[in-house]
Design a protein around this motif. Structure first.
Motif, mmCIF file in Angstrom:
data_model
loop_
_atom_site.group_PDB
_atom_site.id
_atom_site.type_symbol
_atom_site.label_atom_id
_atom_site.label_comp_id
_atom_site.label_asym_id
_atom_site.label_seq_id
_atom_site.Cartn_x
_atom_site.Cartn_y
_atom_site.Cartn_z
ATOM 1 N N ILE A 47 0.856 -1.144 -0.144
ATOM 2 C CA ILE A 47 0.020 0.045 0.160
ATOM 3 C C ILE A 47 1.033 1.323 0.094
ATOM 4 N N THR A 48 1.849 1.366 0.847
ATOM 5 C CA THR A 48 2.731 2.413 1.055
ATOM 6 C C THR A 48 3.467 2.599 -0.322
ATOM 7 N N TRP A 49 3.840 1.525 -0.990
ATOM 8 C CA TRP A 49 4.635 1.626 -2.326
ATOM 9 C C TRP A 49 3.707 2.162 -3.242
ATOM 10 N N PHE A 50 2.377 1.710 -3.281
ATOM 11 C CA PHE A 50 1.424 2.059 -4.499
ATOM 12 C C PHE A 50 1.073 3.587 -4.355
ATOM 13 N N VAL A 51 0.993 3.895 -3.141
ATOM 14 C CA VAL A 51 0.576 5.424 -2.812
ATOM 15 C C VAL A 51 1.537 6.356 -3.193
ATOM 16 N N GLY A 55 1.775 10.056 -9.745
ATOM 17 C CA GLY A 55 0.445 10.129 -10.167
ATOM 18 C C GLY A 55 -0.614 9.344 -9.163
ATOM 19 N N ASN A 56 -0.104 8.827 -8.216
ATOM 20 C CA ASN A 56 -1.155 8.213 -7.098
ATOM 21 C C ASN A 56 -1.336 9.286 -5.942
ATOM 22 N N PHE A 59 -4.413 9.438 -3.754
ATOM 23 C CA PHE A 59 -4.696 8.422 -2.767
ATOM 24 C C PHE A 59 -4.415 8.449 -1.218
ATOM 25 N N CYS A 60 -5.148 8.196 -0.413
ATOM 26 C CA CYS A 60 -4.424 7.858 0.980
ATOM 27 C C CYS A 60 -4.202 6.456 1.210
ATOM 28 N N GLU A 61 -3.688 6.249 2.497
ATOM 29 C CA GLU A 61 -3.179 4.903 2.644
ATOM 30 C C GLU A 61 -4.444 4.317 3.552
ATOM 31 N N HIS A 187 -2.040 12.706 -13.525
ATOM 32 C CA HIS A 187 -3.407 12.088 -13.092
ATOM 33 C C HIS A 187 -4.535 11.822 -14.235
ATOM 34 N N ALA A 188 -4.010 12.004 -15.246
ATOM 35 C CA ALA A 188 -4.930 11.678 -16.657
ATOM 36 C C ALA A 188 -5.505 10.240 -16.535
ATOM 37 N N ASN A 189 -4.758 9.332 -16.183
ATOM 38 C CA ASN A 189 -5.098 7.933 -16.315
ATOM 39 C C ASN A 189 -5.615 7.427 -14.916
ATOM 40 N N LEU A 190 -6.035 8.440 -13.975
ATOM 41 C CA LEU A 190 -6.602 7.947 -12.645
ATOM 42 C C LEU A 190 -7.908 7.947 -12.800
ATOM 43 N N ASP A 191 -8.834 6.870 -12.302
ATOM 44 C CA ASP A 191 -10.017 6.474 -12.567
ATOM 45 C C ASP A 191 -10.804 7.309 -11.715
#
Length: 290
Positions: A47-51, A55-56, A59-61, A187-191
């Protein structure tokens, strides 16, 4: 050689031994630091890596206890392929390498990102999730409103649909109540479904001190310094259903009233002179009586 001859002692041997000891100590410290770095890298959760990916940052953790509660994940298994493996990846549960092929493993990685986004959309509706998003809002992590009259108002992420793969994420301005594309292209590809249609409005209702009055200032179009008439084609073509605006005491029919008065005046003058119109369109003026 005589037994009484003094033996020469080299003082440099001790210094070399001391220097060698220092080098060994330094090597040991470096190896310990490297091992600590490796351990810290290994301890970084998915989760920490993904956030932290570029571009992410919207997101919050999400807390792991929230993810581990099956009730919070109701209905998501039918929306994500390889759901069980994707959930294990998010929770840092090792997946045996011999279970999935390389292609299937790539699908699981993508599925884990989608699953986390859908979980995130639910988490930020909770008190804990809103508190984390509140911190990001205060830090202006979501950017500012691009409208100049909003004076740099911080914005909130919003989705135009709760279904995935329909719209990318937008940002909502609490001042002008308009949505905009995020300023950064990353952020263009963020759903948008990863934030949902509810969050930003529920967030403002929860923190009603952030609800602001709409700006009273309004941009006025001008040409050579003069305001454009509100009854002109500039406004009519922009909003064909817009009713005519009142202009003066006669209202919106001022121009038509003027045209009628001009026509009536011409008829009155023609009648006074005894003018008549023939079928050919020529004007015949009867002589006036003396």
């Amino acid at each position: 050689m005589s037994d009484n001859q003094p033996i020469a002692i080299d003082d440099n041997d001790d210094s070399q031994d001391i220097e060698g000891t220092d080098i060994l100590d330094a090597d040991d410290q470096d190896s310990e630091e490297n091992s600590e770095t490796t351990e810290s890298e290994d301890e970084t959760s998915w989760i920490t890596w993904f956030v932290s990916i570029r571009g992410n940052d919207f997101f919050c953790e999400v807390e792991e206890p929230f993810i581990q509660d099956d009730f919070n994940l109701t209905g998501l298994s039918s929306q994500v392929p390889y759901y069980d493996y994707a959930l294990d990846m998010i929770l840092d549960i090792d997946i045996p390498l011999d279970v999935l092929t390389e292609e299937q493993h790539e699908v699981v990685e993508t599925a884990a990102e989608v699953l986390y986004g859908l979980i995130h959309a639910r988490y930020i509706l909770t008190t804990a999730g809103m508190n984390r998003m509140y911190e990001k809002f205060q830090n202006v992590d979501f950017g500012r409103c691009p409208r100049s009259l909003c004076q740099g108002q911080p914005v909130l992420p919003v989705g135009l649909s709760d279904m995935t793969r329909e719209f990318s994420v937008e940002v909502f301005c609490p001042r002008c109540h308009e949505t905009y594309h995020p300023r950064s292209s990353k952020h263009a590809n963020l759903d948008g479904a990863y934030f949902g249609t509810t969050f930003c409005h529920l967030f403002l209702l929860t923190h009603n001190e952030l609800i602001l009055a709409q700006p009273t200032e309004k941009y006025t179009p001008r040409v050579f310094g003069f305001r454009i008439n509100e009854n002109s084609q500039y406004y009519k073509l922009r909003d064909p259903n817009q009713p005519k605006r009142k202009n003066g005491s006669n209202g919106g029919n001022n121009s038509s009233s003027t045209a009628k008065s001009v026509s009536n005046t011409s008829s009155a003058v023609a009648g006074a002179n005894g003018a008549t119109k023939t079928a050919t369109g020529k004007m015949m003026v009867s002589p006036t009586k003396s």
